[in-house]
Design an enzyme around this catalytic site. Structure first.
Site, PDB file in Angstrom:
ATOM      1  N   GLY A   1       0.790  -1.238   0.000  1.00 42.84           N
ATOM      2  CA  GLY A   1       0.000   0.000   0.000  1.00 42.84           C
ATOM      3  C   GLY A   1       0.816   1.279   0.000  1.00 42.84           C
ATOM      4  O   GLY A   1       0.272   2.362   0.073  1.00 42.84           O
ATOM      5  N   CYS A   2       2.159   1.161  -0.060  1.00 39.59           N
ATOM      6  CA  CYS A   2       2.972   2.373  -0.128  1.00 39.59           C
ATOM      7  C   CYS A   2       3.256   2.709  -1.591  1.00 39.59           C
ATOM      8  O   CYS A   2       3.469   1.822  -2.400  1.00 39.59           O
ATOM      9  CB  CYS A   2       4.301   2.186   0.600  1.00 39.59           C
ATOM     10  SG  CYS A   2       4.112   2.029   2.375  1.00 39.59           S
ATOM     11  N   GLN A   3       3.294   3.997  -1.906  1.00 40.10           N
ATOM     12  CA  GLN A   3       3.568   4.387  -3.293  1.00 40.10           C
ATOM     13  C   GLN A   3       5.029   4.177  -3.646  1.00 40.10           C
ATOM     14  O   GLN A   3       5.368   3.967  -4.794  1.00 40.10           O
ATOM     15  CB  GLN A   3       3.180   5.846  -3.508  1.00 40.10           C
ATOM     16  CG  GLN A   3       1.684   5.996  -3.699  1.00 40.10           C
ATOM     17  CD  GLN A   3       1.351   7.342  -4.311  1.00 40.10           C
ATOM     18  OE1 GLN A   3       1.813   8.370  -3.854  1.00 40.10           O
ATOM     19  NE2 GLN A   3       0.553   7.339  -5.346  1.00 40.10           N
ATOM     20  N   SER A   4       5.895   4.288  -2.650  1.00 41.02           N
ATOM     21  CA  SER A   4       7.291   3.944  -2.895  1.00 41.02           C
ATOM     22  C   SER A   4       7.570   2.645  -2.152  1.00 41.02           C
ATOM     23  O   SER A   4       6.740   2.169  -1.391  1.00 41.02           O
ATOM     24  CB  SER A   4       8.188   5.067  -2.413  1.00 41.02           C
ATOM     25  OG  SER A   4       7.846   5.421  -1.096  1.00 41.02           O
TER      26      SER A   4
END
Lengths: 405, 138
Positions: free
Chosen positions: B51-54
């Site tokens: 769920g993290c963009q990075s």
């Protein structure tokens, strides 16, 4: 008349605001453009004065709404120089347009044939064709791209051959800004009798297209990238092609007769317009087209070209700044990385300084893979952007880079 | 040894020193820069926080009933955020971590300041830490 960006900006009230205490600099136009008052007023006018369902009622409001909607169909025809208004289909967007064609071709394509796309397509012009190929056993091919982000078309004869059913490609890349050699690709496709589809998502607001002079089978535009409302796409198709394929959505409005056993389809364009159309969107798009044409796409694109060159030159002074996509013919998109810095970090710090850009993969993972990068920062320009805004962008970017190093 | 509560309070006070969000971000970035990098062999996909963009790799282990965290990220702001979580939660009793009230993220205004997708990434990191803490305190 001289291009007056300050007068143009007055038509876009949304631009006049602060974000995190800084004046908004909106450079995410390739994702969606802002809407001028003319569009906003046309939509509220429709709801204030003549909202009704179209094509069905004999009452006055329904007639007015139908006339308004159908006159936009005619304006779109003129805009892209189609032969007849019935060749203009209103869709939910470009994704919907491409799916309509890809699904509609299911019965016309078989194992042994192939579909050709390019290495720089948006996911919406990749996935529908992959699905078509999975359904039918056809092969999916692509025209490759070089390190400048230009298509390599000298091997075109081997890729587009007598077994090619359709060649589908974008006019201008959303990630790289590359303007592709449309006519060369169309000409080779015609030679072998392949159908053609050009995705005009990025060209709509920047380039004037004449579908008859291109002699293209299908062409698709996105309203919201052309200063119009979201949720509306335009699908142009030559009559004989549209008549040859089946619709993928059934329902009201798209039928001639319905019994409980069998229905027959309506003629063009209704065959592909199941359900109540996006009337407010269509009316708003009509206002957007008028607005666009009053200023003139050529003047707009000349202005954007100046912004692009200015921004590219300015930003190149930042250490480690690397443009992704150095095609000779480019429109309005500056995609870049700064070595050693993640694009998300730049995006966050630019946003803190009021600058709206897009970061990430831009729905084009294959391009990221080809350049071996995680993502880019993309600044994309529109009719209302100014040189002062580029200066703000440049100094915000320098500050972000200094903080992140 | 400062408690989780005290550590959170210290961070909140630290952030109050800055009026401008750019300066607050600068502080987060500096925390990210000072967090040691994980060796490459530890940056495997099992450790990625969903769920993290990075990319954020989070390693949670238990030593003498305490939770010990190490992490890395490919983007420096994400790394700074995870560094703050390490500052608050690492070396604390598993039971305390599992039951801790997460005050500081809201108090420093970070939650409101992140875009929804990034805020989800942050929630995801906290969930991951608490999930392990709960498992380790059982």
């Amino acid at each position: 008349m001289a291009y007056n960006v300050h007068d143009i900006r007055k038509q876009f009230p949304i631009l006049n605001q602060e974000v995190h205490g800084q004046p908004l600099v909106y450079l995410d136009n390739a994702a969606t453009a802002q809407k001028p008052l003319a569009v906003i007023n046309a939509i509220s006018d429709y709801y204030l004065k003549y909202n009704a369902n179209v094509h069905r009622g004999v009452h006055t409001l329904s007639q007015r709404a139908t006339d308004a909607m159908e006159s936009v169909r005619e304006e779109v025809r003129v805009h892209i120089n189609a032969t007849e208004a019935a060749e203009i289909i209103f869709t939910r967007g470009i994704t919907d347009s491409i799916n309509t064609i890809a699904y509609g071709m299911s019965n016309r394509i078989h194992q042994g044939q192939n579909v050709v796309i390019t290495a720089m397509e948006h996911h919406s012009n990749i996935v529908p064709w992959q699905m078509l190929c999975e359904r039918t056993g056809a092969e999916l091919r692509h025209i490759p791209m070089d390190e400048h982000g230009e298509l390599v078309i000298n091997g075109l004869e081997d890729i587009v051959d007598h077994n090619t059913a359709i060649v589908a490609f974008n006019h201008i890349s959303n990630t790289l800004g590359t303007i592709n050699p449309v006519e060369e690709i169309l000409s080779r496709s015609r030679e072998v009798g392949a159908w053609t589809l050009v995705d005009g998502a990025q060209s709509g607001p920047h380039a004037q297209v004449d579908v008859q002079s291109w002699d293209v089978d299908f062409f698709t535009l996105s309203s919201h990238k052309m200063y119009g409302p979201t949720g509306l796409g335009i699908l142009y198709g030559k009559r004989e092609r549209l008549e040859a394929i089946s619709p993928y959505q059934g329902g009201g409005e798209m039928i001639a007769t319905v019994t409980l056993e069998k229905s027959t389809y309506a003629g063009l364009p209704h065959k592909f317009e199941a359900g109540t159309p996006h009337v407010e969107g269509i009316i708003g798009f009509g206002a957007a087209l008028k607005f666009l044409n009053e200023i003139g796409i050529e003047s707009i694109s000349a202005h954007e070209q100046n912004l692009l060159e200015y921004a590219t030159e300015k930003c190149s002074k930042i250490e480690g700044f690397r443009v992704i996509g150095n095609a000779k013919n480019k429109a309005s998109v500056l995609s870049f990385v700064v070595d050693g810095i993640h694009s998300y970090d730049l995006g966050v710090l630019l946003d803190q300084q009021g600058i709206a850009v897009r970061t990430g993969q831009h729905c084009t993972q294959p391009i990221m893979d080809a350049f071996c990068i995680q993502g880019t920062v993309r600044a994309s320009f529109a009719m209302y952007n100014t040189f002062d805004e580029i200066d703000s962008f440049m100094s915000a970017l320098s500050r972000a880079v200094t903080m992140l190093r | 040894m400062a408690t989780i509560q005290e550590k959170q309070q210290a961070l909140i006070q630290e952030f109050e020193l800055f009026d401008e969000w750019m300066d607050k971000y600068n502080y987060i970035i500096e925390m990210g820069k000072s967090l040691p990098t994980l060796p490459e062999d530890k940056k495997n996909d099992d450790l990625l926080v969903p769920g993290c963009q990075s990319k954020v790799w989070l390693h949670v282990e238990k030593r003498d009933n305490k939770i010990v965290l190490s992490a890395d990220a490919d983007a420096i702001i994400a790394k700074g955020i995870v560094a703050m979580l390490i500052e608050v939660f690492s070396d604390q009793p598993a039971k305390e971590v599992a039951g801790a009230q997460m005050k500081f993220i809201e108090d420093i205004g970070l939650k409101d300041h992140l875009s929804p997708t990034r805020a989800n990434g942050l929630i995801s990191m906290v969930k991951q830490i608490k999930y392990y803490a709960l498992a380790f305190s059982a």
